[in-house]
Write an enzyme that holds these catalytic residues in place. Structure first.
Site, PDB file in Angstrom:
ATOM      1  N   SER A   1       0.787  -1.240   0.000  1.00  0.00           N
ATOM      2  CA  SER A   1       0.000   0.000   0.000  1.00  0.00           C
ATOM      3  C   SER A   1       0.814   1.282   0.000  1.00  0.00           C
ATOM      4  CB  SER A   1      -0.969  -0.001   1.179  1.00  0.00           C
ATOM      5  OG  SER A   1      -2.026  -0.900   0.947  1.00  0.00           O
TER       6      SER A   1
ATOM      7  N   GLY B   1       2.867  -0.720   3.931  1.00  0.00           N
ATOM      8  CA  GLY B   1       2.112  -1.615   3.074  1.00  0.00           C
ATOM      9  C   GLY B   1       2.249  -3.071   3.480  1.00  0.00           C
TER      10      GLY B   1
END
Length: 387
Positions: free
Chosen positions: A82, A324
């Site tokens: 992410s 992420g």
């Protein structure tokens, strides 16, 4: 998502010398990585630290391959998950600065009649709400099913959107905050519609090439490989269970929300350049840093901007970044406005132990605070990492 345990660290008003900072932070990082490998049972842990002087140091622990025991490559490539959202948001905000996108315009203006479902109406959802996770859209990754069924399957963006729109809205746009990969799926489609070009090309030209991220790439359609030196990524069959090597997978399902491959050093460089004003005009950077509370889905003190997360440091000030998680790899990023940066990457996701994410984020805090509290950047100091 994870919960943070902030590391307490007393900091004197007089900052240590650069040499002392390097020695102190280096020992902190080495101990932290050793903990992630020994206590939290990650096969490998990697870190890059960048000081106020712009110099980057790299660290590794563990093994790159559980089968061969190979050495972990210094600043090896990992799937960045992410953190991709920060790249996608940067491109959208560049388009805002160019007058091609309006932050508070409905997504309907750019993707007409596309965003429709039960309680879902693109005429009521703004571009800002997508980037800030206040749209109320459900998260498509919750509906993908068992990872083993789509690990080697290319799932195109429109299929992912259809999957989302089969479910009702979580809440009315702008009334709450909820992390949803669907928001960035639409941000990617927005970029392609406005530019008439592929998302991968736009992120590459506008961000990766612009600031010289030599080890960062947006994989092509169907590309399951990590092309440069890298540690293997592992996936537990169950919490605390045996680890399966899942380094090769089709990341297309993550797309604008999580498809990038990068290194800890490149992620430091990206977030430092971003906060240093090298990628966005001042007005758009200010919008990116306008945050809303996000503790409900992230960790204590977390606030979400436009593809950017702020977290209070135990020594004062804030660290910015994103972080992420994607099957096989986890990354945590922390950058201050005066040029300090730390990225930690680990090679198992989901994590082998419940407290592992806490320890990784705690390491960011401890390392940044070893350099002292945040301070305004000097006009004479370049925020570009020197290699």
């Amino acid at each position: 998502m994870v919960t943070v345990t902030a590391a307490a660290l007393a900091v004197s008003s007089a900052l240590p010398t650069a040499a002392a900072q390097t020695r102190g932070s280096g020992e902190v990082v080495r101990q932290g990585l050793h903990r992630l490998v020994q206590q939290d049972r990650f096969p490998a842990a990697l870190a890059a630290t960048t000081g106020r002087d712009g110099h980057t140091h790299n660290y590794t622990a563990g093994v790159a391959d559980l089968t061969t025991g190979a050495k972990v490559p210094v600043d090896g490539q990992v799937r960045a998950g992410s953190n991709t959202k920060a790249f996608t948001a940067t491109v959208v905000l560049q388009l805002v600065g160019e007058g091609k996108v309006a932050l508070d315009a409905p997504i309907e203006r750019y993707l007409p009649k596309l965003v429709r479902g039960e309680g879902i109406d693109g005429r009521r959802i703004t571009v800002r709400q997508l980037l800030q996770h206040t749209s109320g859209l459900p998260n498509y990754t919750e509906f993908l099913g068992d990872f083993t069924t789509y690990r080697h399957t290319y799932v195109p963006p429109r299929t992912l959107l259809d999957l989302t729109l089969a479910h009702k809205a979580l809440f009315a746009p702008g009334t709450r905050w909820s992390y949803s990969n669907t928001n960035y799926l639409l941000a990617g489609l927005l970029i392609e519609k406005v530019t008439g070009r592929p998302l991968a090309e736009q992120i590459t030209q506008r961000v990766i090439d612009r600031i010289g991220l030599r080890h960062t790439a947006f994989p092509g359609v169907g590309d399951e490989h990590i092309r440069e030196a890298h540690p293997e990524g592992y996936y537990p069959s169950k919490p605390g269970g045996p680890l399966t090597d899942v380094t090769e997978l089709d990341p297309g399902w993550a797309w604008a929300a999580g498809q990038l491959i990068s290194t800890p050093g490149d992620l430091n460089r990206f977030f430092t350049a971003l906060l240093g004003g090298q990628l966005l005009r001042p007005a758009q950077l200010a919008e990116m840093r306008r945050t809303v509370p996000a503790e409900s889905g992230l960790w204590p003190g977390a606030r979400y901007g436009l593809g950017l997360i702020s977290t209070p440091l135990s020594c004062g000030g804030l660290m910015w970044g994103h972080g992420g998680d994607i099957h096989g790899y986890g990354t945590r990023t922390g950058v201050t406005t005066d040029g300090r940066a730390v990225t930690v990457a680990v090679t198992a996701d989901p994590t082998p132990t419940p407290k592992a994410p806490d320890h990784a984020r705690s390491l960011l805090d401890t390392t940044l605070c070893t350099w002292g509290p945040d301070s305004p950047p000097s006009p004479a100091r370049s925020l570009t990492n020197r290699r």
